[in-house]
Design a protein around this motif. Sequence first.
Motif, PDB file in Angstrom:
ATOM      1  N   ASP A   1       1.004  -1.605  -0.397  1.00 33.75           N
ATOM      2  CA  ASP A   1      -0.054   0.214   0.072  1.00 33.75           C
ATOM      3  C   ASP A   1       0.990   1.299   0.235  1.00 33.75           C
ATOM      4  O   ASP A   1       2.219   0.904  -0.161  1.00 33.75           O
ATOM      5  CB  ASP A   1      -0.634   0.146   1.204  1.00 33.75           C
TER       6      ASP A   1
ATOM      7  N   ALA B   1      -5.899  18.121   7.317  1.00 34.16           N
ATOM      8  CA  ALA B   1      -5.145  17.236   7.093  1.00 34.16           C
ATOM      9  C   ALA B   1      -4.367  18.286   6.024  1.00 34.16           C
ATOM     10  O   ALA B   1      -2.734  17.952   6.632  1.00 34.16           O
ATOM     11  CB  ALA B   1      -5.771  16.164   6.208  1.00 34.16           C
TER      12      ALA B   1
ATOM     13  N   GLU C   1      -6.616  17.293  -0.724  1.00 34.56           N
ATOM     14  CA  GLU C   1      -7.550  17.332   1.173  1.00 34.56           C
ATOM     15  C   GLU C   1      -8.270  18.324   2.021  1.00 34.56           C
ATOM     16  O   GLU C   1      -8.276  19.007   1.039  1.00 34.56           O
ATOM     17  CB  GLU C   1      -6.015  17.437   2.724  1.00 34.56           C
TER      18      GLU C   1
ATOM     19  N   TYR D   1      -4.128   9.532   9.427  1.00 37.71           N
ATOM     20  CA  TYR D   1      -4.563  10.018   8.620  1.00 37.71           C
ATOM     21  C   TYR D   1      -5.562   9.217   7.598  1.00 37.71           C
ATOM     22  O   TYR D   1      -5.661   9.305   6.931  1.00 37.71           O
ATOM     23  CB  TYR D   1      -2.823  10.084   7.414  1.00 37.71           C
ATOM     24  N   ASP D   2      -5.522   7.715   8.587  1.00 29.37           N
ATOM     25  CA  ASP D   2      -7.133   7.434   7.636  1.00 29.37           C
ATOM     26  C   ASP D   2      -7.451   6.651   8.613  1.00 29.37           C
ATOM     27  O   ASP D   2      -7.142   6.658  10.075  1.00 29.37           O
ATOM     28  CB  ASP D   2      -6.758   6.747   6.512  1.00 29.37           C
ATOM     29  N   ALA D   3      -8.744   5.947   8.426  1.00 30.31           N
ATOM     30  CA  ALA D   3      -9.563   5.467   9.498  1.00 30.31           C
ATOM     31  C   ALA D   3      -8.461   3.809  10.009  1.00 30.31           C
ATOM     32  O   ALA D   3      -9.182   3.011  10.912  1.00 30.31           O
ATOM     33  CB  ALA D   3     -10.691   4.376   9.174  1.00 30.31           C
ATOM     34  N   ASN D   4      -7.764   3.905   9.687  1.00 28.46           N
ATOM     35  CA  ASN D   4      -6.479   2.503   9.729  1.00 28.46           C
ATOM     36  C   ASN D   4      -5.171   2.858  10.393  1.00 28.46           C
ATOM     37  O   ASN D   4      -4.907   2.345  10.933  1.00 28.46           O
ATOM     38  CB  ASN D   4      -6.933   1.977   8.552  1.00 28.46           C
ATOM     39  N   ASN D   5      -5.115   4.196  10.147  1.00 27.57           N
ATOM     40  CA  ASN D   5      -3.490   4.512  10.342  1.00 27.57           C
ATOM     41  C   ASN D   5      -3.070   5.704  11.337  1.00 27.57           C
ATOM     42  O   ASN D   5      -4.163   6.497  10.729  1.00 27.57           O
ATOM     43  CB  ASN D   5      -2.318   4.115   9.382  1.00 27.57           C
ATOM     44  N   ARG D   6      -1.861   6.100  11.360  1.00 25.03           N
ATOM     45  CA  ARG D   6      -1.710   7.511  11.967  1.00 25.03           C
ATOM     46  C   ARG D   6      -0.157   7.694  11.672  1.00 25.03           C
ATOM     47  O   ARG D   6       0.100   7.231  11.601  1.00 25.03           O
ATOM     48  CB  ARG D   6      -2.446   7.679  13.629  1.00 25.03           C
TER      49      ARG D   6
END
Length: 330
Positions: free
Chosen positions: A18, A210, A206, A265-270
């Motif tokens: 990804d 963001a 963005e 920065y999205d629903a799964n990661n920072r």
Amino acid sequence: MDEMTQLRELRADAPVPDRATLAPGRKRLTDAIEGRSRRTLRLRADWRIASLGAVVAITAAALFVTQIVDTSDPRQPGPATVAGDLDLSSPAAALGEAADFLERQEVPPEPRSDQWIYLREENPDQEKQWKEVPAEIREEMSMSYSPDSWIPYDDKAAENDETDTDYRTARESYRIAAGLPEDPEALLAELRKVFPTGNGPDGPREDKDAHSFRALTVLLESYPLPPDALARIYRAMATVKGIGVTDHLIRDASGRQVIAVTRAYDANNRTEILIDPVDYGYAGRRDVVTRSHELTGPEGTEPIRYKRGDILMDIARTRAAVVDAKGQKP
């Protein structure tokens, strides 16, 4: 055998990575190929490949995702700080404390145009990834991994290169920072102009917060920044929606205890921006998985699975200095 055939046969069974996993490998390889170190942070979908070497290294990068091992104990005292006890109760408290300290520091003279910026950035995963690239390809590219880099402070050729809207030379960054206004809202608006958001072929646009966070992190990677300007940057960062701070020091890639300022920065990661708790300088970056998930690749390939706590990027800046010549270390 031609290069592209060799590339297709290399790790043909590797899953498709990804964007976040591609970033560190792409950055190091394209920096070296272009002949200058571009210390740019991007959170965009557009990660185009610049060379065969970049493709190979990125493929290898997808095979390594490291689990967080945070050995810091919030019950134990962290390193002594020149500003007193750390207040990690909120982003405003932590970044305000850093700003208070920086505002008391003397502003050193701006580097001369003939000087160089020396950086040492530890990235154990990237070193491991590089070793996975076949030796014959590394030799053909005449490249090797090194945590050390030297960047000319005054790079007029790079200043005139408009192909990368995030990149600024060390001198440009210093002067941008020095000229930032005191008011946090005005400061963020200025940085959004300096580092414009993606549009069309350059990536998705963005939202305001963001965009502000990315612009701040791009500038924070630059060295040196005047301490009073860094104080203004930290105060502005504390106002960005979604900003957080871990309530204890975490361990970076080099094993140091550092402050982690966070933003999803999205629903799964920072992203975690790391700050030295002693002098409050920029100390590196981590990208961390916050929710277990998987990404589906092309038909016939296994999905890539990520667990909560996996580290996608882990870079620790352990040295930074102004020196008189390329290759010189402080």
